[in-house]
Design a protein around this motif. Structure first.
Motif, PDB file in Angstrom:
ATOM      1  N   GLY A  65       0.777  -1.226   0.000  1.00 12.14           N
ATOM      2  CA  GLY A  65       0.000   0.000   0.000  1.00 12.14           C
ATOM      3  C   GLY A  65       0.807   1.273   0.000  1.00 12.14           C
ATOM      4  O   GLY A  65       0.254   2.366  -0.067  1.00 12.14           O
ATOM      5  N   GLY A  66       2.114   1.142   0.088  1.00 13.20           N
ATOM      6  CA  GLY A  66       2.926   2.352   0.030  1.00 13.20           C
ATOM      7  C   GLY A  66       2.917   2.952  -1.360  1.00 13.20           C
ATOM      8  O   GLY A  66       2.383   2.376  -2.305  1.00 13.20           O
ATOM      9  N   GLY A  67       3.496   4.129  -1.477  1.00 12.53           N
ATOM     10  CA  GLY A  67       3.556   4.800  -2.766  1.00 12.53           C
ATOM     11  C   GLY A  67       3.783   6.276  -2.579  1.00 12.53           C
ATOM     12  O   GLY A  67       4.315   6.701  -1.555  1.00 12.53           O
ATOM     13  N   SER A  68       3.350   7.039  -3.567  1.00 11.95           N
ATOM     14  CA  SER A  68       3.548   8.487  -3.537  1.00 11.95           C
ATOM     15  C   SER A  68       2.212   9.187  -3.379  1.00 11.95           C
ATOM     16  O   SER A  68       1.186   8.706  -3.856  1.00 11.95           O
ATOM     17  CB  SER A  68       4.219   8.942  -4.836  1.00 11.95           C
ATOM     18  N   ALA A  69       2.246  10.314  -2.702  1.00 12.42           N
ATOM     19  CA  ALA A  69       1.045  11.120  -2.503  1.00 12.42           C
ATOM     20  C   ALA A  69       1.447  12.577  -2.405  1.00 12.42           C
ATOM     21  O   ALA A  69       2.594  12.896  -2.060  1.00 12.42           O
ATOM     22  CB  ALA A  69       0.296  10.690  -1.246  1.00 12.42           C
ATOM     23  N   GLN A  70       0.514  13.433  -2.696  1.00  8.88           N
ATOM     24  CA  GLN A  70       0.716  14.864  -2.497  1.00  8.88           C
ATOM     25  C   GLN A  70       0.423  15.204  -1.043  1.00  8.88           C
ATOM     26  O   GLN A  70      -0.331  14.501  -0.359  1.00  8.88           O
ATOM     27  CB  GLN A  70      -0.229  15.653  -3.392  1.00  8.88           C
ATOM     28  N   ALA A  71       1.013  16.276  -0.586  1.00 10.63           N
ATOM     29  CA  ALA A  71       0.696  16.760   0.755  1.00 10.63           C
ATOM     30  C   ALA A  71      -0.807  16.995   0.856  1.00 10.63           C
ATOM     31  O   ALA A  71      -1.427  17.546  -0.063  1.00 10.63           O
ATOM     32  CB  ALA A  71       1.455  18.052   1.048  1.00 10.63           C
ATOM     33  N   GLY A  72      -1.377  16.541   1.980  1.00  9.02           N
ATOM     34  CA  GLY A  72      -2.814  16.637   2.167  1.00  9.02           C
ATOM     35  C   GLY A  72      -3.569  15.413   1.696  1.00  9.02           C
ATOM     36  O   GLY A  72      -4.765  15.272   1.970  1.00  9.02           O
ATOM     37  N   GLY A  73      -2.885  14.528   0.986  1.00 10.24           N
ATOM     38  CA  GLY A  73      -3.505  13.326   0.460  1.00 10.24           C
ATOM     39  C   GLY A  73      -3.545  12.202   1.470  1.00 10.24           C
ATOM     40  O   GLY A  73      -3.194  12.377   2.649  1.00 10.24           O
ATOM     41  N   SER A  74      -3.962  11.031   0.983  1.00  9.30           N
ATOM     42  CA  SER A  74      -4.132   9.869   1.848  1.00  9.30           C
ATOM     43  C   SER A  74      -3.525   8.619   1.212  1.00  9.30           C
ATOM     44  O   SER A  74      -3.464   8.497  -0.016  1.00  9.30           O
ATOM     45  CB  SER A  74      -5.619   9.607   2.102  1.00  9.30           C
ATOM     46  N   LEU A  75      -3.112   7.715   2.072  1.00  9.22           N
ATOM     47  CA  LEU A  75      -2.683   6.380   1.675  1.00  9.22           C
ATOM     48  C   LEU A  75      -3.120   5.413   2.763  1.00  9.22           C
ATOM     49  O   LEU A  75      -3.242   5.805   3.931  1.00  9.22           O
ATOM     50  CB  LEU A  75      -1.162   6.295   1.524  1.00  9.22           C
ATOM     51  N   ARG A  76      -3.339   4.155   2.380  1.00  7.99           N
ATOM     52  CA  ARG A  76      -3.642   3.131   3.370  1.00  7.99           C
ATOM     53  C   ARG A  76      -2.645   1.989   3.220  1.00  7.99           C
ATOM     54  O   ARG A  76      -2.534   1.406   2.137  1.00  7.99           O
ATOM     55  CB  ARG A  76      -5.061   2.603   3.228  1.00  7.99           C
ATOM     56  N   LEU A  77      -1.964   1.693   4.302  1.00  6.46           N
ATOM     57  CA  LEU A  77      -1.025   0.584   4.328  1.00  6.46           C
ATOM     58  C   LEU A  77      -1.714  -0.648   4.893  1.00  6.46           C
ATOM     59  O   LEU A  77      -2.549  -0.545   5.806  1.00  6.46           O
ATOM     60  CB  LEU A  77       0.198   0.926   5.185  1.00  6.46           C
ATOM     61  N   SER A  78      -1.345  -1.801   4.379  1.00  6.97           N
ATOM     62  CA  SER A  78      -1.863  -3.070   4.874  1.00  6.97           C
ATOM     63  C   SER A  78      -0.709  -3.940   5.335  1.00  6.97           C
ATOM     64  O   SER A  78       0.399  -3.857   4.796  1.00  6.97           O
ATOM     65  CB  SER A  78      -2.636  -3.805   3.769  1.00  6.97           C
ATOM     66  N   CYS A  79      -0.982  -4.791   6.295  1.00  2.86           N
ATOM     67  CA  CYS A  79       0.024  -5.727   6.792  1.00  2.86           C
ATOM     68  C   CYS A  79      -0.673  -7.063   7.013  1.00  2.86           C
ATOM     69  O   CYS A  79      -1.534  -7.175   7.899  1.00  2.86           O
ATOM     70  CB  CYS A  79       0.633  -5.216   8.086  1.00  2.86           C
ATOM     71  N   VAL A  80      -0.304  -8.032   6.215  1.00  2.00           N
ATOM     72  CA  VAL A  80      -0.895  -9.361   6.331  1.00  2.00           C
ATOM     73  C   VAL A  80       0.015 -10.241   7.171  1.00  2.00           C
ATOM     74  O   VAL A  80       1.204 -10.379   6.874  1.00  2.00           O
ATOM     75  CB  VAL A  80      -1.108  -9.999   4.945  1.00  2.00           C
ATOM     76  N   ALA A  81      -0.545 -10.835   8.206  1.00  2.00           N
ATOM     77  CA  ALA A  81       0.202 -11.726   9.088  1.00  2.00           C
ATOM     78  C   ALA A  81      -0.129 -13.176   8.749  1.00  2.00           C
ATOM     79  O   ALA A  81      -1.290 -13.524   8.550  1.00  2.00           O
ATOM     80  CB  ALA A  81      -0.142 -11.438  10.541  1.00  2.00           C
ATOM     81  N   SER A  82       0.880 -14.007   8.688  1.00  4.51           N
ATOM     82  CA  SER A  82       0.666 -15.420   8.411  1.00  4.51           C
ATOM     83  C   SER A  82       1.599 -16.254   9.264  1.00  4.51           C
ATOM     84  O   SER A  82       2.556 -15.751   9.850  1.00  4.51           O
ATOM     85  CB  SER A  82       0.897 -15.729   6.930  1.00  4.51           C
TER      86      SER A  82
END
Length: 122
Positions: free
Chosen positions: A8-25
């Motif tokens: 879910g990482g990446g680039s965004a502009q200031a004021g924007g949003s991102l959602r990171l996910s973490c899958v556990a196994s």
């Protein structure tokens, strides 16, 4: 053993949003999931953590009111990041702790993901 995989990482502009996910196994009894980040030339720092069963959530002061940690009913933890700032640019890591207290110290965490890059431009 527990395996953690972030996405879910990446680039965004200031004021924007991102959602990171973490899958556990794997076979695990994990009580706390946390997010940490490390910017270039800086030490790793705590971002957020909560108990896998819910409750006892903690946030770094720098992200309070902007980031939200959560999880689904299976094996995925999330970090919703809103109102992003250039200073949020870092590699973000999820981590799992078999202990009970919700710790902000990375040394207390037993398992780590490989990290995902977040870049925020002004």
């Amino acid at each position: 053993q527990v395996q953690l995989v972030e996405s879910g990482g990446g680039s965004a502009q200031a004021g924007g949003s991102l959602r990171l996910s973490c899958v556990a196994s794997g076979r695990f009894s994990v009580y706390v999931m946390g997010w940490f980040r490390q910017a270039p030339g800086k030490e790793r720092e705590f971002v957020a953590a909560n108990r896998w069963s819910g409750g006892s959530t903690r946030y770094a002061d720098s992200v309070k009111g902007r980031f939200t940690i959560s999880r689904d009913n299976l094996n995925t933890a999330y970090l919703q990041m809103n109102s992003l700032r250039p200073e949020d640019t870092a590699v973000y890591y999820c981590a799992a702790d078999r202990g009970v207290p919700v710790s902000t110290n990375g040394r207390d965490y037993d398992y780590w993901g490989q990290g995902t890059q977040v870049t925020v431009s002004s």
